[in-house]
Each structure stands twice: as C-alpha cells, then as structure tokens.
Write an enzyme that holds these catalytic residues in place. Structure first.
Site, PDB file in Angstrom:
ATOM      1  N   SER A 242       0.829  -1.212   0.000  1.00  0.00           N
ATOM      2  CA  SER A 242       0.000   0.000   0.000  1.00  0.00           C
ATOM      3  C   SER A 242       0.863   1.262   0.000  1.00  0.00           C
ATOM      4  CB  SER A 242      -1.006  -0.040   1.151  1.00  0.00           C
ATOM      5  OG  SER A 242      -2.061   0.845   0.895  1.00  0.00           O
ATOM      6  N   ASP A 265      -0.583  -4.313  -3.583  1.00  0.00           N
ATOM      7  CA  ASP A 265      -1.763  -3.451  -3.478  1.00  0.00           C
ATOM      8  C   ASP A 265      -1.343  -2.004  -3.262  1.00  0.00           C
ATOM      9  OD1 ASP A 265      -5.007  -4.064  -1.935  1.00  0.00           O
ATOM     10  OD2 ASP A 265      -4.365  -3.873  -4.030  1.00  0.00           O
ATOM     11  N   HIS A 320      -7.795  -5.418   0.764  1.00  0.00           N
ATOM     12  CA  HIS A 320      -6.535  -4.733   1.060  1.00  0.00           C
ATOM     13  C   HIS A 320      -5.801  -5.404   2.211  1.00  0.00           C
ATOM     14  CE1 HIS A 320      -3.895  -1.460   0.302  1.00  0.00           C
ATOM     15  NE2 HIS A 320      -4.079  -0.857   1.463  1.00  0.00           N
TER      16      HIS A 320
HETATM   17  C1  LIG Z   1      -9.618   5.001   9.922  1.00  0.00           C
HETATM   18  C2  LIG Z   1      -8.329   5.196   9.149  1.00  0.00           C
HETATM   19  N1  LIG Z   1      -8.685   5.488   7.733  1.00  0.00           N
HETATM   20  C3  LIG Z   1      -7.998   6.723   7.287  1.00  0.00           C
HETATM   21  C4  LIG Z   1      -6.514   6.598   7.255  1.00  0.00           C
HETATM   22  C5  LIG Z   1      -8.393   4.382   6.756  1.00  0.00           C
HETATM   23  C6  LIG Z   1      -7.985   3.051   7.454  1.00  0.00           C
HETATM   24  N2  LIG Z   1      -7.595   2.040   6.451  1.00  0.00           N
HETATM   25  C7  LIG Z   1      -8.447   0.865   6.318  1.00  0.00           C
HETATM   26  C8  LIG Z   1      -8.168  -0.082   7.468  1.00  0.00           C
HETATM   27  C9  LIG Z   1      -6.847  -0.390   8.157  1.00  0.00           C
HETATM   28  C10 LIG Z   1      -7.928  -1.206   8.789  1.00  0.00           C
HETATM   29  C11 LIG Z   1      -7.889  -2.106   9.983  1.00  0.00           C
HETATM   30  C12 LIG Z   1      -6.677  -2.585  10.453  1.00  0.00           C
HETATM   31  C13 LIG Z   1      -6.666  -3.391  11.580  1.00  0.00           C
HETATM   32  C14 LIG Z   1      -7.881  -3.699  12.215  1.00  0.00           C
HETATM   33  C15 LIG Z   1      -7.861  -4.579  13.434  1.00  0.00           C
HETATM   34  F1  LIG Z   1      -8.999  -4.498  14.068  1.00  0.00           F
HETATM   35  F2  LIG Z   1      -7.677  -5.856  13.035  1.00  0.00           F
HETATM   36  F3  LIG Z   1      -6.846  -4.187  14.219  1.00  0.00           F
HETATM   37  C16 LIG Z   1      -9.100  -3.217  11.747  1.00  0.00           C
HETATM   38  C17 LIG Z   1      -9.114  -2.405  10.600  1.00  0.00           C
HETATM   39  C18 LIG Z   1      -8.775   0.073   8.789  1.00  0.00           C
HETATM   40  C19 LIG Z   1      -8.484  -1.556   7.459  1.00  0.00           C
HETATM   41  C20 LIG Z   1      -6.478   2.210   5.689  1.00  0.00           C
HETATM   42  O1  LIG Z   1      -5.704   3.117   5.906  1.00  0.00           O
HETATM   43  C21 LIG Z   1      -6.158   1.224   4.559  1.00  0.00           C
HETATM   44  N3  LIG Z   1      -4.768   1.506   4.159  1.00  0.00           N
HETATM   45  C22 LIG Z   1      -3.718   0.852   4.736  1.00  0.00           C
HETATM   46  S1  LIG Z   1      -4.022  -0.306   5.909  1.00  0.00           S
HETATM   47  C23 LIG Z   1      -2.403  -0.834   6.501  1.00  0.00           C
HETATM   48  C24 LIG Z   1      -2.538  -1.424   7.850  1.00  0.00           C
HETATM   49  C25 LIG Z   1      -2.805  -0.592   8.941  1.00  0.00           C
HETATM   50  C26 LIG Z   1      -3.003  -1.137  10.190  1.00  0.00           C
HETATM   51  C27 LIG Z   1      -2.938  -2.524  10.339  1.00  0.00           C
HETATM   52  F4  LIG Z   1      -3.107  -3.041  11.562  1.00  0.00           F
HETATM   53  C28 LIG Z   1      -2.645  -3.354   9.278  1.00  0.00           C
HETATM   54  C29 LIG Z   1      -2.468  -2.796   8.035  1.00  0.00           C
HETATM   55  N4  LIG Z   1      -2.446   1.088   4.392  1.00  0.00           N
HETATM   56  C30 LIG Z   1      -2.140   2.046   3.461  1.00  0.00           C
HETATM   57  O2  LIG Z   1      -0.954   2.269   3.169  1.00  0.00           O
HETATM   58  C31 LIG Z   1      -3.224   2.766   2.882  1.00  0.00           C
HETATM   59  C32 LIG Z   1      -4.512   2.493   3.243  1.00  0.00           C
HETATM   60  C33 LIG Z   1      -5.427   3.331   2.547  1.00  0.00           C
HETATM   61  C34 LIG Z   1      -4.683   4.143   1.720  1.00  0.00           C
HETATM   62  C35 LIG Z   1      -3.234   3.842   1.864  1.00  0.00           C
END
Ligand SMILES: CCN(CC)CCN(C[C@]12C[C@](c3ccc(C(F)(F)F)cc3)(C1)C2)C(=O)Cn1c(SCc2ccc(F)cc2)nc(=O)c2c1C=CC2
Length: 398
Positions: A242, A265, A320
């Site tokens: 990402s 991704d 993702h």
């Molecule tokens: C609310 C925040 N909102 C704005 C920034 C967007 C939040 N989001 C979707 C999420 C991360 C999600 C997630 C994780 C972990 C649990 C758990 F419950 F399992 F802990 C739940 C729910 C919430 C899926 C993303 O940011 C997606 N994403 C990611 S996710 C990378 C990641 C982060 C934390 C982790 F623990 C594992 C992986 N990396 C990127 O580089 C980019 C994006 C979007 C564009 C660029």
C-alpha cells in the site's frame, strides 16, 4: 489441516527449507536513526522462543488512534483478540551462514508498523532470503519509538544502563491530516522520507556484511557479526504494501542498488508522476480485487513499459488487508465484517502472492533457485488470479 470450517488462527510459518529467526536492530537512537526487524534463515533448534506479534502495548494504543476508536476500550479488545499471538520465527535465533543470501527491504503501510507483515517476511526468509522490515518514522506508522536524552538530570541513585545511557523511550504516533490540510504534500514528503529510511537500512546491512561493527540501541543478544560476508549485496530488492508500495517506486527511482521492486496493493497517490519515467528497474504489481480503483490503476499503467519488465496480477477474492497478518488472526465472520478477510482462504491468497514474488525475484535477481516453476503465475495463470487488473480504466467517451 483442519476441515474447512475450523481455521487454525495464527500466523503461518514459512514453507521454505530454512527455519526462520527474527531480531530487531536500531542504529542511532534518535528519530533519524534506522529501525527494522530482520527475518533470516536460522540454525534449527527445538527450543526457540517466538517473539510477540505486537511488541508493546503502545502499538495497540497507536492502532486505536489510527482506527479512531477509544483507547481504553480497544486496549482490552486488542489484547483479548491479538495479545497472545506470536511471530512464527525464533527470537534472536543464531543466524545460519550458508553462502550469500539475497536481501529484501520491506516497507509497511499507512497505520501499520514493522511486525505486521510477518507471514510474508518469514515465508520469503524461509526460502533463503534475509528480509529487513523497516519501521518508518514519518508519522505514518500507528506507533514507533526512538530514544531521547532524559530532560531532567539522572537522580544519583539510578544507574544509567550501558545500552541507552541516560536515554528515555519516546513514542511517535500516526499523524492524521489537520482539518483543511491538503493530503498530497504530506504524503509526498512522507514517501520521500520512507525511501530514505529503506536506503539507510540497505546501507547499514551493507556495512554489517563488510564487517563493520554495529551498535544496537536495543537490548538484544543477537550477534550481528555472524552476518559478515553472508549477504549478496548485488541481489537486493524492495517490497512493500500500500503506502509501502509507493515507497517501492520512490526507492527504485532513488537507489539503483534495488534491482527490482514488488508493490503489494500499492497506493500510488503519494507519488509525483514526474518520477515515473526515471524508474528503470523491473516492477511486479500484485493487487487485491477490492481495494483498487481506476485512478490508482491508471498511475500504475503509466509505469508500464515495452522495454522494462513490468507485471501486474490481481488475486481474486482478496481485500486490502489480505496482505498484512491480520487476515490470519481474525475469525471468519469478524474478519469479513471488518474487511480483514476476503472471500478467498487467506493462506491460498498469500501463497499465490509469495510464489509470484519468488518467481519474479528469481528472474530479476538471477537466483539459482527453482522459483521459475511459478513463472506462469506472473501471467495470471491460476484460477484465483487475474492477469493485470479487474478494474475498467477506459474512461467512458464524452
Ligand atoms: C480510519 C483510518 N482510515 C484513514 C486513514 C483508513 C484506514 N484504512 C483501512 C483499514 C486499516 C484497517 C484495519 C486494520 C486493523 C484492524 C484490526 F482491528 F484488526 F486491528 C481493523 C481495521 C482500517 C483496514 C487504511 O488506511 C487502509 N490503508 C492501509 S491499511 C495498513 C494497515 C494498517 C493497520 C494494520 F493493523 C494493518 C495494516 N495502508 C495504506 O498504506 C493505505 C490504506 C489506505 C490508503 C493507503
């Protein structure tokens, strides 16, 4: 293997011929320092301790902030759900010298940190690589730490420990956008810093490989001198998920020692398109089916080339979060609701991603392995793969 409904919750160990060890290194205790987790082929032994997947409570707190959920509530939930998981690798296990291993630098996504991609990193390491998963200090990680000189002078009775003198741990958390702040300037500044941190990790490992001594700011018994002359510094590549995928492109542009890149991704938004023509190395894009959108794919396609090997595949039924470890650690229904799991079995998806990655690395690092048996995956030849993308990028005619 359990039957289809009973899923063994846990991060799967690497399938390759090597047992995997892992250890942390922080060089230079300040925020400008380098901090990464190393996954490597290790000496086999039955009694290795496995490190915790989430190294400290602060990471859960940072994750709660990132997900905008209340800290105290989530602290209990995260600890209950994820607090006891271990990484499938031997903590500080002795390194197994065996010729020169190719080196992969791995860059995490927005809101992640260095330990959350251990299924990918330990699989690659088990196949005979050394993998350094960098922890970025660009305020894109949920949490990270470094050390600072103590502000108040040491009380006489407290002895400063030799490792960190009179230093104290300082935590850095995810920086959200301020109201009205434009996102591109921040993300572009961060992706440049991320690339510098990947290059710095490469430099540190190059030094260790040529026998320079290294001071680890963290307390660890791992003997870094055992890596001397064990890394093939002509066979280095960069991988990321990402935001870490954008970091791959930026790093390839800045550093020719990275012979090729694998973007999982990838999120292309942080990149300045003017660097695209300057990237000369092979790139493999491995996309999920649900995350991508036309604008993002159009930017990836701008990197397509008739002269430079550029590949794109999409894994059917993935989301993702099919790349980070969470996909293995959440039960089926919670995982689906939180979009941490797609339709496809997480192990099947990651096997496809890892095998395609290994075939690509064999081809562009000229490895003498048998990963070319997975070459057909690079052309999307599998029931669970799509060649290129599922996204329709042809703008409707005006
Ligand atoms: C609310 C925040 N909102 C704005 C920034 C967007 C939040 N989001 C979707 C999420 C991360 C999600 C997630 C994780 C972990 C649990 C758990 F419950 F399992 F802990 C739940 C729910 C919430 C899926 C993303 O940011 C997606 N994403 C990611 S996710 C990378 C990641 C982060 C934390 C982790 F623990 C594992 C992986 N990396 C990127 O580089 C980019 C994006 C979007 C564009 C660029």
């Amino acid at each position: 293997m359990g039957n289809s409904c009973s899923t063994t919750l846990g991060i799967p160990p690497g399938k390759g011929p090597n047992k995997v060890g892992c250890t942390d290194l922080m060089v230079n205790h300040t925020v400008q320092g380098s901090f990464f987790r190393l996954y490597y082929p290790c000496v086999e032994s039955p009694d290795y301790e496995m490190p915790c997947w989430i190294p400290s409570q602060e990471y859960f707190n940072g994750l709660a902030d990132f997900l905008k959920i209340n800290r105290s509530l989530s602290e209990k939930i995260f600890n209950y759900l994820y607090g006891s998981f271990k990484i499938p690798a031997g903590l500080d296990a002795p390194f197994k010298p065996n010729g020169k291993y190719p080196l992969i630098i791995f860059s995490h996504g927005l809101g992640a940190f260095r330990t959350l991609y251990s299924a990918i990193c330990s699989e690659i390491a088990s196949q005979g690589f050394v993998v350094a998963s960098v922890e970025h200090r660009d305020e894109s990680a949920s949490a990270t730490f470094y050390f600072q000189e103590k502000s108040v002078p040491e009380e006489q009775n407290q002895l400063a420990t030799p490792e960190n003198g009179n230093l104290e741990k300082k935590w850095m958390y995810y920086r959200s956008l301020e109201p009205g702040e434009r996102e591109f300037p921040l993300r572009n500044e961060q992706v440049k810093k991320r690339a510098d941190e990947c290059i710095k990790a490469l430099d540190i490992l190059t030094g260790i490989n040529s026998g320079s001594s290294v001071t680890n700011e963290l307390e660890s018994r791992f003997d870094w001198t055992t890596l001397e002359n064990s890394l093939d510094m002509c066979r280095t590549a960069i991988m990321g998920h990402s935001f870490g995928g954008a970091t791959v492109i930026e790093s390839l542009c800045k550093e020719l020692r990275f012979k090729c890149g694998i973007a999982l991704d990838s999120w292309m938004f942080p990149l300045d398109e003017e660097i695209f023509p300057r990237v000369k190395q092979p790139i493999l894009f491995i996309n999920s089916e649900k995350f991508q959108w036309a604008g993002n794919i159009i930017r990836m396609n701008k990197l397509d080339s008739s002269t430079i090997p550029r590949k794109m595949i999409t894994i059917r039924g993935t989301v993702h979060q099919s790349f980070p470890d969470f996909t293995f650690l959440t039960s089926h229904w919670i995982g689906k609701i939180l979009k941490l799991k797609g339709e496809i079995d997480p192990q099947v998806a990651l096997d496809l991603s890892n095998k395609a990655s290994l075939a690509f690395l064999q081809r562009h690092l000229s490895l003498e392995k048998d990963f070319s048996k997975w070459d057909t995956l690079l052309d999307g030849q599998d029931d669970n793969l799509i060649r290129g993308t599922n996204i329709d990028v042809h703008q409707s005619s005006m």
